[in-house]
Scaffold this active site. Structure first.
Site, PDB file in Angstrom:
ATOM      1  N   PRO A   3       4.993  -7.534   1.750  1.00  0.00           N
ATOM      2  CA  PRO A   3       5.239  -7.427   0.210  1.00  0.00           C
ATOM      3  C   PRO A   3       5.878  -6.393  -0.485  1.00  0.00           C
ATOM      4  CG  PRO A   3       3.090  -8.257   0.734  1.00  0.00           C
ATOM      5  CD  PRO A   3       3.714  -7.661   1.976  1.00  0.00           C
ATOM      6  N   GLU A   4       6.878  -6.786  -1.120  1.00  0.00           N
ATOM      7  CA  GLU A   4       7.343  -5.168  -1.858  1.00  0.00           C
ATOM      8  C   GLU A   4       6.921  -5.321  -3.391  1.00  0.00           C
ATOM      9  OE1 GLU A   4      10.214  -2.838  -0.781  1.00  0.00           O
ATOM     10  OE2 GLU A   4      10.928  -4.070   1.219  1.00  0.00           O
ATOM     11  N   ARG A  35      12.351   1.661  11.588  1.00  0.00           N
ATOM     12  CA  ARG A  35      12.829   0.438  11.026  1.00  0.00           C
ATOM     13  C   ARG A  35      14.314   0.653  11.096  1.00  0.00           C
ATOM     14  NH1 ARG A  35       9.750  -1.507   5.676  1.00  0.00           N
ATOM     15  NH2 ARG A  35      10.405  -3.357   6.480  1.00  0.00           N
ATOM     16  N   LYS A  44       2.199  -0.409  -4.728  1.00  0.00           N
ATOM     17  CA  LYS A  44       1.630  -1.631  -4.341  1.00  0.00           C
ATOM     18  C   LYS A  44       0.245  -1.696  -4.208  1.00  0.00           C
ATOM     19  CE  LYS A  44       5.659  -2.045  -1.149  1.00  0.00           C
ATOM     20  NZ  LYS A  44       6.138  -1.897   0.337  1.00  0.00           N
TER      21      LYS A  44
END
Ligand SMILES: [Zn+2]
Length: 296
Positions: free
Chosen positions: A2-3, A274, A61
């Site tokens: 989730p961003e 990443r 977040k």
């Protein structure tokens, strides 16, 4: 994962569906998601039973539900982080248990007949109680506000970026400078701003940084608008597969596909375990600063 826009969707849903409710019972089905609570599952449950949820807040977040104070001191906070795969669901108590259901909070009062469920397959996320954390939990006090926060200080952000010799993408991911921008949104905003992620912050103009910030906000606002639709059916849901990811990505995950602006095949390079995706024509790799051969 989730961003920030997805986490904001969850926050807005919690605000709508659980604020004002009292937690009448807590069931921890797996200890790992409450590992950050110092007194374990039993202490976690005991510190929440009977408490009223007074709000739903977020920084980056991290989510927290301020709890109404027991006496005159500052209230505590129920903290939540969704990690890689966490979900907070508002469900009816008779709804079948989800496969990866970890914690149930039974609600009464304004949310009578509902419960808040924490579902997490990979269990990098979790719940815990932060004593006195209602206003701003101490463990997240170092995290900067995010670009969607009304109190975000854009001028200070521009100053901090321009003081740094780090690459701009790395700066965007530094939670003490600005929070909530993950890898995907960084790549999208940099593509829109036509900036390569390795451009050093101190070689960007104030206008470039301000425009980049506008693009970050646009990307997040667009995602928020699309993510918000999953919310109508009393169902607070977050996962990495929101509709936004299918429809609206211009850079992330598009290796070898044509740039939507100029048609040049997009490139992928490794970045901090990443990947980064960019258009080599619209976002040229910065040249190293030429070494001066003579003093000015
Ligand atoms: Zn291009």
């Amino acid at each position: 994962m989730p961003e920030l826009p997805e986490v904001e969707v969850v926050r807005a849903g919690l605000e709508r569906y659980v604020v004002g409710a009292t937690i009448s019972a807590v069931q921890v089905l797996h200890p790992r998601p409450v590992r950050r609570h110092p007194t374990g599952s039993t202490g976690f449950a005991a510190s929440l039973a009977g408490r009223r949820i007074a709000g739903a807040r977020r920084r980056g977040k991290y989510l927290w539900l301020p709890l109404a104070p027991l006496d005159t001191g500052p209230g505590d906070a129920l903290m939540a982080h969704l990690g890689m795969s966490g979900q907070l669901l508002v469900q009816r108590p008779d709804a079948p248990y989800e496969r990866h259901l970890r914690v149930r909070l039974v609600l009464e009062g304004s949310a009578q007949g509902r419960e808040l469920r924490f579902v997490d397959q990979r269990m990098f996320g979790g719940l815990w109680v932060s004593p006195g954390g209602a206003e701003l939990p101490a463990e997240i006090g170092h995290i900067a506000r995010d670009p969607l926060d009304p109190l975000f200080d854009a001028a200070e952000f521009v100053r901090r970026v321009r003081r740094s010799s780090s690459g701009i993408k790395r700066i965007l991911l530094t939670q003490t400078v600005v929070s909530g921008i993950g890898n995907i949104y960084a790549d999208e905003a940099l593509w829109r701003a036509r900036l390569h992620g390795e451009r050093p912050g101190n070689r960007l103009t104030p206008t470039q940084v301000r425009e980049l910030l506008d693009h970050v906000r646009d990307v997040m606002t667009d995602a928020l608008a699309q993510g918000g639709t999953s919310f109508d059916a009393l169902y607070v849901n977050v996962n990495g597969e929101s509709g936004y990811f299918d429809r609206s990505l211009h850079a992330y995950g598009r290796e070898d596909e044509p740039c939507e602006r100029c048609g040049t095949p997009m490139r992928r390079v490794p970045f901090m375990n990443r990947s980064s995706y960019f258009c080599p024509r619209c976002q040229p790799v910065p040249r190293r600063r030429a070494r001066r051969t003579a003093p000015d």
